[in-house]
Design a protein around this motif. Structure first.
Motif, PDB file in Angstrom:
ATOM      1  N   VAL A   1       3.816 113.970  23.440  1.00  0.00           N
ATOM      2  CA  VAL A   1       3.900 113.125  24.638  1.00  0.00           C
ATOM      3  C   VAL A   1       3.757 113.979  25.888  1.00  0.00           C
ATOM      4  O   VAL A   1       4.337 115.071  25.980  1.00  0.00           O
ATOM      5  CB  VAL A   1       5.229 112.342  24.655  1.00  0.00           C
ATOM      6  N   ALA A   2       3.013 113.478  26.863  1.00  0.00           N
ATOM      7  CA  ALA A   2       2.779 114.213  28.110  1.00  0.00           C
ATOM      8  C   ALA A   2       4.049 114.321  28.944  1.00  0.00           C
ATOM      9  O   ALA A   2       4.994 113.543  28.784  1.00  0.00           O
ATOM     10  CB  ALA A   2       1.683 113.511  28.912  1.00  0.00           C
ATOM     11  N   GLU A   3       4.049 115.271  29.861  1.00  0.00           N
ATOM     12  CA  GLU A   3       5.220 115.457  30.733  1.00  0.00           C
ATOM     13  C   GLU A   3       5.416 114.219  31.610  1.00  0.00           C
ATOM     14  O   GLU A   3       4.502 113.410  31.780  1.00  0.00           O
ATOM     15  CB  GLU A   3       5.071 116.745  31.555  1.00  0.00           C
ATOM     16  N   PRO A   4       6.634 114.037  32.168  1.00  0.00           N
ATOM     17  CA  PRO A   4       6.990 112.752  32.795  1.00  0.00           C
ATOM     18  C   PRO A   4       6.054 112.256  33.889  1.00  0.00           C
ATOM     19  O   PRO A   4       5.726 111.060  33.925  1.00  0.00           O
ATOM     20  CB  PRO A   4       8.400 113.005  33.338  1.00  0.00           C
ATOM     21  N   ASP A   5       5.615 113.128  34.806  1.00  0.00           N
ATOM     22  CA  ASP A   5       4.760 112.637  35.896  1.00  0.00           C
ATOM     23  C   ASP A   5       3.421 112.138  35.359  1.00  0.00           C
ATOM     24  O   ASP A   5       2.912 111.097  35.801  1.00  0.00           O
ATOM     25  CB  ASP A   5       4.541 113.732  36.939  1.00  0.00           C
ATOM     26  N   THR A   6       2.848 112.870  34.411  1.00  0.00           N
ATOM     27  CA  THR A   6       1.592 112.430  33.800  1.00  0.00           C
ATOM     28  C   THR A   6       1.798 111.137  33.027  1.00  0.00           C
ATOM     29  O   THR A   6       0.976 110.214  33.086  1.00  0.00           O
ATOM     30  CB  THR A   6       1.052 113.522  32.862  1.00  0.00           C
ATOM     31  N   TRP A   7       2.912 111.054  32.286  1.00  0.00           N
ATOM     32  CA  TRP A   7       3.233 109.853  31.515  1.00  0.00           C
ATOM     33  C   TRP A   7       3.367 108.641  32.438  1.00  0.00           C
ATOM     34  O   TRP A   7       2.852 107.560  32.127  1.00  0.00           O
ATOM     35  CB  TRP A   7       4.531 110.095  30.748  1.00  0.00           C
ATOM     36  N   MET A   8       4.009 108.825  33.576  1.00  0.00           N
ATOM     37  CA  MET A   8       4.185 107.705  34.508  1.00  0.00           C
ATOM     38  C   MET A   8       2.858 107.289  35.120  1.00  0.00           C
ATOM     39  O   MET A   8       2.620 106.087  35.344  1.00  0.00           O
ATOM     40  CB  MET A   8       5.182 108.082  35.605  1.00  0.00           C
ATOM     41  N   ARG A   9       1.988 108.242  35.414  1.00  0.00           N
ATOM     42  CA  ARG A   9       0.669 107.870  35.944  1.00  0.00           C
ATOM     43  C   ARG A   9      -0.105 107.042  34.924  1.00  0.00           C
ATOM     44  O   ARG A   9      -0.784 106.072  35.270  1.00  0.00           O
ATOM     45  CB  ARG A   9      -0.116 109.123  36.345  1.00  0.00           C
ATOM     46  N   THR A  10       0.000 107.431  33.662  1.00  0.00           N
ATOM     47  CA  THR A  10      -0.660 106.653  32.608  1.00  0.00           C
ATOM     48  C   THR A  10      -0.053 105.263  32.511  1.00  0.00           C
ATOM     49  O   THR A  10      -0.765 104.258  32.407  1.00  0.00           O
ATOM     50  CB  THR A  10      -0.537 107.381  31.261  1.00  0.00           C
ATOM     51  N   LEU A  11       1.274 105.190  32.555  1.00  0.00           N
ATOM     52  CA  LEU A  11       1.956 103.901  32.485  1.00  0.00           C
ATOM     53  C   LEU A  11       1.509 102.985  33.612  1.00  0.00           C
ATOM     54  O   LEU A  11       1.330 101.770  33.421  1.00  0.00           O
ATOM     55  CB  LEU A  11       3.467 104.111  32.547  1.00  0.00           C
ATOM     56  N   SER A  12       1.309 103.531  34.794  1.00  0.00           N
ATOM     57  CA  SER A  12       0.944 102.710  35.956  1.00  0.00           C
ATOM     58  C   SER A  12      -0.397 102.014  35.773  1.00  0.00           C
ATOM     59  O   SER A  12      -0.669 101.011  36.445  1.00  0.00           O
ATOM     60  CB  SER A  12       0.922 103.572  37.216  1.00  0.00           C
ATOM     61  N   ARG A  13      -1.238 102.526  34.878  1.00  0.00           N
ATOM     62  CA  ARG A  13      -2.552 101.919  34.632  1.00  0.00           C
ATOM     63  C   ARG A  13      -2.506 100.857  33.529  1.00  0.00           C
ATOM     64  O   ARG A  13      -3.508 100.196  33.258  1.00  0.00           O
ATOM     65  CB  ARG A  13      -3.559 103.004  34.265  1.00  0.00           C
ATOM     66  N   ILE A  14      -1.350 100.700  32.899  1.00  0.00           N
ATOM     67  CA  ILE A  14      -1.187  99.716  31.829  1.00  0.00           C
ATOM     68  C   ILE A  14      -0.488  98.490  32.413  1.00  0.00           C
ATOM     69  O   ILE A  14       0.573  98.603  33.020  1.00  0.00           O
ATOM     70  CB  ILE A  14      -0.355 100.303  30.680  1.00  0.00           C
ATOM     71  N   PRO A  15      -1.057  97.296  32.251  1.00  0.00           N
ATOM     72  CA  PRO A  15      -0.410  96.116  32.846  1.00  0.00           C
ATOM     73  C   PRO A  15       0.858  95.730  32.097  1.00  0.00           C
ATOM     74  O   PRO A  15       1.022  96.025  30.903  1.00  0.00           O
ATOM     75  CB  PRO A  15      -1.484  95.028  32.693  1.00  0.00           C
ATOM     76  N   LEU A  16       1.754  95.075  32.818  1.00  0.00           N
ATOM     77  CA  LEU A  16       2.931  94.486  32.185  1.00  0.00           C
ATOM     78  C   LEU A  16       2.483  93.372  31.247  1.00  0.00           C
ATOM     79  O   LEU A  16       1.511  92.657  31.514  1.00  0.00           O
ATOM     80  CB  LEU A  16       3.880  93.898  33.225  1.00  0.00           C
ATOM     81  N   LEU A  17       3.220  93.206  30.165  1.00  0.00           N
ATOM     82  CA  LEU A  17       2.941  92.110  29.237  1.00  0.00           C
ATOM     83  C   LEU A  17       3.531  90.794  29.748  1.00  0.00           C
ATOM     84  O   LEU A  17       2.963  89.720  29.534  1.00  0.00           O
ATOM     85  CB  LEU A  17       3.514  92.432  27.862  1.00  0.00           C
ATOM     86  N   ARG A  18       4.673  90.890  30.428  1.00  0.00           N
ATOM     87  CA  ARG A  18       5.353  89.703  30.976  1.00  0.00           C
ATOM     88  C   ARG A  18       5.839  90.017  32.383  1.00  0.00           C
ATOM     89  O   ARG A  18       6.033  91.184  32.758  1.00  0.00           O
ATOM     90  CB  ARG A  18       6.531  89.310  30.081  1.00  0.00           C
ATOM     91  N   GLN A  19       6.088  88.976  33.151  1.00  0.00           N
ATOM     92  CA  GLN A  19       6.616  89.144  34.503  1.00  0.00           C
ATOM     93  C   GLN A  19       8.020  89.768  34.450  1.00  0.00           C
ATOM     94  O   GLN A  19       8.787  89.528  33.509  1.00  0.00           O
ATOM     95  CB  GLN A  19       6.688  87.792  35.206  1.00  0.00           C
ATOM     96  N   PRO A  20       8.391  90.578  35.454  1.00  0.00           N
ATOM     97  CA  PRO A  20       9.738  91.163  35.466  1.00  0.00           C
ATOM     98  C   PRO A  20      10.816  90.086  35.346  1.00  0.00           C
ATOM     99  O   PRO A  20      10.764  89.052  36.017  1.00  0.00           O
ATOM    100  CB  PRO A  20       9.798  91.862  36.830  1.00  0.00           C
ATOM    101  N   GLY A  21      11.780  90.342  34.458  1.00  0.00           N
ATOM    102  CA  GLY A  21      12.895  89.425  34.243  1.00  0.00           C
ATOM    103  C   GLY A  21      12.621  88.317  33.258  1.00  0.00           C
ATOM    104  O   GLY A  21      13.543  87.591  32.870  1.00  0.00           O
ATOM    105  N   GLU A  22      11.381  88.169  32.801  1.00  0.00           N
ATOM    106  CA  GLU A  22      10.999  86.993  32.020  1.00  0.00           C
ATOM    107  C   GLU A  22      11.338  87.111  30.539  1.00  0.00           C
ATOM    108  O   GLU A  22      11.756  86.130  29.912  1.00  0.00           O
ATOM    109  CB  GLU A  22       9.500  86.765  32.183  1.00  0.00           C
TER     110      GLU A  22
END
Length: 388
Positions: A152-173
């Motif tokens: 697994v990539a280091e945290p900053d790289t991992w978060m940048r990758t995560l930011s390009r992946i859409p949420l599956l559901r709306q927050p709280g849903e």
């Protein structure tokens, strides 16, 4: 009762449910621990009380507790949007429909909050249907799934990758499994200004005497570390990771969802802290009683509990662990809190009775449902606890 506990465990090791296991059942001042079988498939190293295991998702309650320590200090608030600390998540996109393509997205209806992450309702994670298009990148790009710390990539790289992946559901849903704990690990590090290993060591592990808990096993202790195995359908085990493998050095990404190793006594020290409302054994307060209550309280709606059925059975979700809300099985007790780990571990507490149950094996689970050994252990422990 230790003799009885060993007598319960030994047949499972002998018939190959796992090469070995360590189990703990505690209530009040009575603590029973038993070990059976071997730490390896060759039978060369007997399982012992101080054997070190990959505890996988038993990491999740610990990460939640670390988050609540920052809430207690006023450095975080449950309703606070996380975008200030995690700018990668400040303007998330959501797939238009859960089964739709990953490039058909709409803006999130509101920001992701700390509470969303703690309750696994931020919009990221695994649903009951792993085949949904927006779930695939969690495996292929973030290496979510069975723990593999060196991949697994280091945290900053991992978060940048995560930011390009859409949420599956709306927050709280909706409740979605796993990913929120990894995000919380990054959040704790950024808010505290320490790495997650440093923060956990200083704020939880040292005060609780959890000397064998961390994200890697020191060379001097590798002789106490198990192998990690996957069971054959026709019997026997394949080695997934050796004692000197992926947990022998610190990973670039310390996973708040499943990266820790620990022992029976170490995890029990953490469990006892929750049972005492946030106090270490010497009386030092590590969490407020209110924060512990929040951790141990189910926060899901009935509809969200029903939709999470692949992972839970008669359970809701607190912070970092499930909470029994429907007594469907012999071991279910309303309010029981804890979780299971994909590497073959299970840890629970029952606040109303003070019971702690912990089972540690080194065999990967075949799916989200607990195996026979775990279910039988919970039944045994519930009966033993009731008899005390």
């Amino acid at each position: 009762m230790t003799t009885d506990l060993r007598a319960f465990l030994e047949p499972y090791a002998e018939r190959g449910a796992a090469p070995g296991a360590v189990a703990l059942v505690a209530r009040g001042e009575r603590v029973d621990v038993a070990a059976a079988g071997s730490a390896d498939t060759g039978g060369c190293t007997p399982m012992a009380r101080d054997t070190i295991f990959r505890i996988a998702s038993l990491t999740k309650p610990i990460t939640a507790a670390a988050t609540m320590a920052l809430v207690d200090e006023g450095r975080l608030a449950l309703g606070q949007p996380v975008g200030n600390w995690l700018p990668e998540l400040s303007a998330p996109k959501v797939v238009r429909t859960p089964d739709g393509p990953v490039d058909d997205v709409v803006p999130a209806g509101r920001p992701i909050t700390v509470f969303d992450l703690l309750t696994f309702r931020a919009g990221y994670g695994f649903p009951s249907d792993f085949a949904l298009p927006a779930v695939a990148p969690l495996f292929s790009e973030l290496n979510q799934g069975p723990p593999q710390p060196q991949a697994v990539a280091e945290p900053d790289t991992w978060m940048r990758t995560l930011s390009r992946i859409p949420l599956l559901r709306q927050p709280g849903e909706a409740w979605l499994y796993n990913t929120c704990s990894d995000i919380l690990g990054v959040l704790v590090a950024r808010v505290s200004g320490q790495s997650l290993p440093e923060f956990l060591a200083e704020r939880l592990f040292a005060p609780l005497g959890m000397k064998d808990t961390g994200f890697a096993v020191p060379a001097a202790d590798l002789s106490r570390f198990t192998g990690y195995y996957r069971a054959h359908q026709d019997g026997g085990f394949d080695l997934v990771d050796a004692a000197d493998g992926q947990w022998s050095t610190l990973p670039a990404f310390p996973s708040g969802a499943g990266g820790l190793v620990s022992t029976a006594d170490d995890w029990f020290a953490f469990a006892r802290m929750l049972l005492t409302g946030g106090l270490a054994g010497d009386g030092t307060r590590l969490l407020s009683a209110g924060s512990v209550r929040q951790m141990l309280t189910d926060h899901l709606t009935p509809a969200q509990r029903k939709a999470s059925g692949l992972f839970t059975e008669g359970q809701g979700w607190g912070f970092g662990g499930s909470v029994d809300v429907e007594p469907l099985d012999p071991w279910n007790v309303r309010g029981r809190y804890g979780w299971i780990g994909g590497t073959g571990t299970a840890g629970h507490i029952v606040p109303s009775t003070g019971l702690t149950t912990l089972l540690l094996t080194q065999v990967e689970l075949g799916g989200p449902k607990p195996p026979e050994l775990m279910r039988d252990f919970w039944t045994y422990a519930a009966r033993a606890g009731a008899a005390d």
